[in-house]
Structures are given as C-alpha cells and as structure tokens.
Design a protein around this motif. Sequence first.
Motif, PDB file in Angstrom:
ATOM      1  N   ALA A 100       0.858  -1.084  -0.094  1.00  0.00           N
ATOM      2  CA  ALA A 100      -0.030   0.036   0.114  1.00  0.00           C
ATOM      3  C   ALA A 100       0.914   1.380   0.017  1.00  0.00           C
ATOM      4  CB  ALA A 100      -0.771   0.154   1.284  1.00  0.00           C
ATOM      5  N   ALA A 101       0.322   2.408  -0.519  1.00  0.00           N
ATOM      6  CA  ALA A 101       1.090   3.469  -0.593  1.00  0.00           C
ATOM      7  C   ALA A 101       1.498   4.032   0.860  1.00  0.00           C
ATOM      8  CB  ALA A 101       0.303   4.717  -1.146  1.00  0.00           C
ATOM      9  N   GLY A 102       2.786   4.460   0.978  1.00  0.00           N
ATOM     10  CA  GLY A 102       3.267   4.683   2.331  1.00  0.00           C
ATOM     11  C   GLY A 102       3.684   3.564   3.236  1.00  0.00           C
ATOM     12  N   SER A 103       3.671   2.330   2.676  1.00  0.00           N
ATOM     13  CA  SER A 103       4.264   1.173   3.434  1.00  0.00           C
ATOM     14  C   SER A 103       5.877   1.356   3.351  1.00  0.00           C
ATOM     15  CB  SER A 103       3.590  -0.186   2.929  1.00  0.00           C
ATOM     16  OG  SER A 103       4.037  -0.149   1.320  1.00  0.00           O
ATOM     17  N   ILE A 104       6.302   0.234   4.067  1.00  0.00           N
ATOM     18  CA  ILE A 104       7.894   0.295   4.248  1.00  0.00           C
ATOM     19  C   ILE A 104       8.482   0.196   2.896  1.00  0.00           C
ATOM     20  CG2 ILE A 104       7.620  -0.686   6.521  1.00  0.00           C
ATOM     21  CD1 ILE A 104       8.252  -3.231   5.297  1.00  0.00           C
ATOM     22  N   THR A 105       9.805   0.921   3.010  1.00  0.00           N
ATOM     23  CA  THR A 105      10.466   0.601   1.804  1.00  0.00           C
ATOM     24  C   THR A 105      11.911   0.094   2.604  1.00  0.00           C
ATOM     25  OG1 THR A 105       9.911   2.468   0.430  1.00  0.00           O
ATOM     26  CG2 THR A 105      12.139   1.518   0.353  1.00  0.00           C
ATOM     27  N   PHE A 106      12.281  -1.272   2.003  1.00  0.00           N
ATOM     28  CA  PHE A 106      13.605  -1.789   2.628  1.00  0.00           C
ATOM     29  C   PHE A 106      14.595  -2.260   1.605  1.00  0.00           C
ATOM     30  CE2 PHE A 106      10.784  -5.454   1.581  1.00  0.00           C
ATOM     31  CZ  PHE A 106      11.587  -6.368   1.262  1.00  0.00           C
ATOM     32  N   ALA A 107      15.695  -2.572   1.841  1.00  0.00           N
ATOM     33  CA  ALA A 107      16.831  -2.633   1.172  1.00  0.00           C
ATOM     34  C   ALA A 107      17.734  -3.793   1.521  1.00  0.00           C
ATOM     35  CB  ALA A 107      17.573  -1.433   1.140  1.00  0.00           C
ATOM     36  N   PHE A 108      18.419  -4.330   0.201  1.00  0.00           N
ATOM     37  CA  PHE A 108      19.410  -5.255   0.369  1.00  0.00           C
ATOM     38  C   PHE A 108      20.703  -4.528  -0.093  1.00  0.00           C
ATOM     39  CE2 PHE A 108      21.950  -8.693  -1.370  1.00  0.00           C
ATOM     40  CZ  PHE A 108      22.298  -9.454  -0.183  1.00  0.00           C
TER      41      PHE A 108
ATOM     42  N   PHE B  89      12.710  -2.424  -2.183  1.00  0.00           N
ATOM     43  CA  PHE B  89      11.522  -3.196  -2.376  1.00  0.00           C
ATOM     44  C   PHE B  89      10.661  -2.071  -1.626  1.00  0.00           C
ATOM     45  CE2 PHE B  89       8.597  -7.044  -2.203  1.00  0.00           C
ATOM     46  CZ  PHE B  89       7.513  -6.488  -2.813  1.00  0.00           C
ATOM     47  N   ASP B  90       9.755  -1.124  -2.558  1.00  0.00           N
ATOM     48  CA  ASP B  90       8.865  -0.194  -1.967  1.00  0.00           C
ATOM     49  C   ASP B  90       7.549  -0.226  -2.378  1.00  0.00           C
ATOM     50  OD1 ASP B  90       9.181   1.463  -4.232  1.00  0.00           O
ATOM     51  OD2 ASP B  90      10.792   2.644  -3.485  1.00  0.00           O
ATOM     52  N   ALA B  91       6.699   0.730  -1.984  1.00  0.00           N
ATOM     53  CA  ALA B  91       5.361   0.568  -2.381  1.00  0.00           C
ATOM     54  C   ALA B  91       5.103   1.398  -3.775  1.00  0.00           C
ATOM     55  CB  ALA B  91       4.211   1.051  -1.521  1.00  0.00           C
ATOM     56  N   ASP B  92       5.998   2.428  -4.063  1.00  0.00           N
ATOM     57  CA  ASP B  92       5.810   3.196  -5.211  1.00  0.00           C
ATOM     58  C   ASP B  92       6.634   2.793  -6.384  1.00  0.00           C
ATOM     59  OD1 ASP B  92       4.366   4.961  -3.252  1.00  0.00           O
ATOM     60  OD2 ASP B  92       6.219   5.967  -2.749  1.00  0.00           O
ATOM     61  N   ALA B  93       7.794   2.502  -6.285  1.00  0.00           N
ATOM     62  CA  ALA B  93       8.607   2.065  -7.274  1.00  0.00           C
ATOM     63  C   ALA B  93       8.706   0.457  -7.490  1.00  0.00           C
ATOM     64  CB  ALA B  93      10.030   2.749  -7.276  1.00  0.00           C
ATOM     65  N   GLY B  94       7.824  -0.267  -6.810  1.00  0.00           N
ATOM     66  CA  GLY B  94       8.079  -1.672  -6.931  1.00  0.00           C
ATOM     67  C   GLY B  94       9.416  -2.355  -6.439  1.00  0.00           C
ATOM     68  N   ILE B  95      10.017  -3.059  -7.262  1.00  0.00           N
ATOM     69  CA  ILE B  95      11.300  -3.823  -6.668  1.00  0.00           C
ATOM     70  C   ILE B  95      12.395  -3.066  -7.873  1.00  0.00           C
ATOM     71  CG2 ILE B  95      12.696  -5.855  -6.581  1.00  0.00           C
ATOM     72  CD1 ILE B  95       9.989  -7.345  -5.960  1.00  0.00           C
ATOM     73  N   SER B  96      13.388  -2.419  -7.333  1.00  0.00           N
ATOM     74  CA  SER B  96      14.330  -1.979  -8.300  1.00  0.00           C
ATOM     75  C   SER B  96      15.649  -2.071  -8.005  1.00  0.00           C
ATOM     76  CB  SER B  96      14.010  -0.558  -8.388  1.00  0.00           C
ATOM     77  OG  SER B  96      12.613   0.009  -8.818  1.00  0.00           O
ATOM     78  N   LEU B  97      16.414  -1.961  -9.045  1.00  0.00           N
ATOM     79  CA  LEU B  97      18.119  -2.060  -8.729  1.00  0.00           C
ATOM     80  C   LEU B  97      18.444  -0.629  -8.731  1.00  0.00           C
ATOM     81  CD1 LEU B  97      20.493  -3.771  -8.228  1.00  0.00           C
ATOM     82  CD2 LEU B  97      21.161  -3.876 -10.584  1.00  0.00           C
ATOM     83  N   VAL B  98      18.973  -0.165  -7.647  1.00  0.00           N
ATOM     84  CA  VAL B  98      19.523   1.370  -7.794  1.00  0.00           C
ATOM     85  C   VAL B  98      21.070   1.498  -7.580  1.00  0.00           C
ATOM     86  CG1 VAL B  98      19.291   3.481  -6.400  1.00  0.00           C
ATOM     87  CG2 VAL B  98      17.476   1.911  -6.476  1.00  0.00           C
TER      88      VAL B  98
ATOM     89  N   VAL C  20      14.093  -0.818 -13.078  1.00  0.00           N
ATOM     90  CA  VAL C  20      12.736  -1.377 -12.316  1.00  0.00           C
ATOM     91  C   VAL C  20      12.671  -3.070 -12.622  1.00  0.00           C
ATOM     92  CG1 VAL C  20      10.314  -1.532 -12.144  1.00  0.00           C
ATOM     93  CG2 VAL C  20      11.637   0.752 -12.105  1.00  0.00           C
ATOM     94  N   LEU C  21      12.741  -3.911 -11.744  1.00  0.00           N
ATOM     95  CA  LEU C  21      12.591  -5.150 -12.040  1.00  0.00           C
ATOM     96  C   LEU C  21      11.110  -5.604 -11.851  1.00  0.00           C
ATOM     97  CD1 LEU C  21      15.351  -6.629  -9.703  1.00  0.00           C
ATOM     98  CD2 LEU C  21      15.589  -5.764 -12.042  1.00  0.00           C
ATOM     99  N   SER C  22      10.296  -4.947 -11.155  1.00  0.00           N
ATOM    100  CA  SER C  22       8.986  -5.163 -11.065  1.00  0.00           C
ATOM    101  C   SER C  22       8.230  -4.020 -10.536  1.00  0.00           C
ATOM    102  CB  SER C  22       8.633  -6.257 -10.024  1.00  0.00           C
ATOM    103  OG  SER C  22       7.031  -6.574 -10.060  1.00  0.00           O
ATOM    104  N   ALA C  23       7.333  -3.553 -11.631  1.00  0.00           N
ATOM    105  CA  ALA C  23       6.704  -2.113 -11.233  1.00  0.00           C
ATOM    106  C   ALA C  23       5.599  -2.177 -10.309  1.00  0.00           C
ATOM    107  CB  ALA C  23       6.172  -1.430 -12.325  1.00  0.00           C
ATOM    108  N   SER C  24       5.007  -3.598 -10.140  1.00  0.00           N
ATOM    109  CA  SER C  24       3.771  -3.735  -9.289  1.00  0.00           C
ATOM    110  C   SER C  24       3.908  -5.170  -8.599  1.00  0.00           C
ATOM    111  CB  SER C  24       2.359  -3.628 -10.012  1.00  0.00           C
ATOM    112  OG  SER C  24       2.359  -4.387 -11.032  1.00  0.00           O
TER     113      SER C  24
END
Length: 351
Positions: A84-92, A109-118, A124-128
């Motif tokens: 959901a919008a505003g949910s946690i964003t976490f990182a490896f 892995f966050d709610a706005d940008a999905g799963i991304s390599l930054v 973006v690996l998965s947008a939703s």
Amino acid sequence: MSWTAIENFNTYSDGNLATNNGGTGWAGAWTAVTGTGPQVQGTTVFEGAKAVSLSEADAVSERQLTTGVTSGIVHVAIRKSSVAAGSITFAFTLRSASGSANDQVRLLFDADAGISLVGNTTEVLSASPNANQWYEVDIEIDQANSRFRARLDGGTYSTYVADIGNNGFTSITHVVLAQSTSTTGTAFWDDIRSGEGSPSLSPSTSLSPSASASASASKSASASLSPSASESASASRSASRSASASASQSLSPSASESKSASKSASASMSASESASESMSASASLSPSASSSASASASASASGSRSASPSLSPSASLSQSASASASPSPAEYVNKYSTVGNTYTDKYSTTL
C-alpha cells in the motif's frame, strides 16, 4: 573473487539477528548499526526453518564478508506484507566498506517504485509486485567495469547500472539489511547465497530414430494355407531387429503334406543393437487327413535404441522400432472358397 558466502538463518533462535554469526564466508557476526535490527523468526520463511523480518522504523544491520567480492552473483529472497502507499521501503545493499558512504548498489522494495536495482541509475525489476509473495533476486557484480545488473525470479537480466557514486570500487565487502522510516507492513529476507550454478531448464527433446534403448518382444501369427497335395517351400528371410515369437497355423483342405519354411530377410533401417530370435510353432489345421509342418524362422538382430515401427511381411508386432522393408521371392494369394463340401481352388501365384 566470486561470491561464496551463505546465510539462511536456519541455525538461529528466534529473536534479534544481531550477534548471530552462522553461515559460511563471513568475517564476523551481524551488527545492528541503527535500531534493534531484523528479527529471526520461523513463521514466514522462503526456505528451511528460519528467515529474518523487520517492521522497526529506520533500522540498519550489516555483516562483513571474509573476502572482498569482485565478480559473480549474489542471490537473495525478499518479501513484504504490504504494498500500500506509504508502506515500508526496505533494502538489500552491497557496500565496499562499513558505513552508508560506501554503498555501491541497493536492491529496493517499496510501494511506489516496486522492486528496483538502484545504482547511479535505476532499473525497475517489477513495477507492481504483490504483497505476501517471495521474490528471488540475483545481483551480478562486475567490479572490473564498476557496474551491476539484476534479474527477478530467474528472468532476463536488467541493463547494467553503474555504482552509486559512479567512481568505481575495489570490491564488495559488506551486506546491509535496512528499512526506512515507515512502520506500515513487515519486510522479510532469506536465502543469501551465490546465485551461480543454478540449474537451467531446457525444454529440448531429442527424437532420434536410432538412439533409444528398447527391449522388443514381437509376436507374429502367420497362417500357411495350402489347398492341395503339394509341397511348398518358401523362403522369406527376416532380420527384424526384434525378439519375436511367432505361431503359424497351416490350414490344408485335402490330404496333403505341406512343408513351408519361411525365412524372410528384412533390412531394418535403425542403427540398433539387440539380438532377437524368432521361434515359431506351427499347428496344422486340416479338414482332411493331412499333415502340415510350417516352420517360420526369422533371425533378427537389433538392439534398437529408438522407437520406429517394424513392418515385415510376417505380421510382426514389436515394441522396438525398425522400419524394415523386406522383399519376398514370392507372394501367395489364397482365394479358395467353399461351396458345400466341395473346395474350389483359386490359388494363384504372384511373383
């Protein structure tokens, strides 16, 4: 040096991850840099008995590798309970030394940008992505070119991204598990290991007419029909690469003695190796006093490793596969018919 370290959390007791030092390829234990850090639990796991979770805001933990990594692939399984919008964003995160200033690439892995390599740019690996679903991520390290790329669930690799600072790095020495300031939802990590050497599934099937092992047992029933007092010797040689057992019946309508030795030589088109013998037992069924002995001997030798049908004039049904075409010196067509008790012979010979 390629990635070799393994951490699956399975040997730990439930509770704070900090100070645990299981797995292999690590120089020391997990350290909580900010906050309490991830918690070991056995309720939601990707593999084995344990995984780690984090719902604490602004928490960071790291662990140092035994040897710096310059190449290879690191695998990690990630999941979160809410998208959901505003949910946690976490990182490896992969670092070249302790401290956030040394972050080289992050898996977010966050709610706005999905799963991304930054890195210096973002892929973006998965947008939703879905909530409450495990995702496997492989991150490839290319220190020689100061770049990284990743793939999701064994799919296609992304475009390379340069390291975050875009100024190169010597090696990857630390792994970080971190979460942002939100407390909505829970983050999960599991199965940190090398991603190299994963099995490749290839849907290729080789169909070869002469390369499959087959044990064949063919049963053929041949009937020798001789309508008059005659002796017939036919030679049909069959080498049908299959172990066959045939039973032939000789039907002779009059007092006659018919000896039919049928040897058929069929050439099998399959490169096979099986040795088979054809044994035929003939029974003489005759409406009058007669004796008929019909021996059909076919010697076939093939150990066929493929599945090709064997077609031979002696009605041989075999599970092996030899496409055999065998010319026979003579073909007998029996057209005799019965009218009352009188037998009319319409026997003809086709050469």
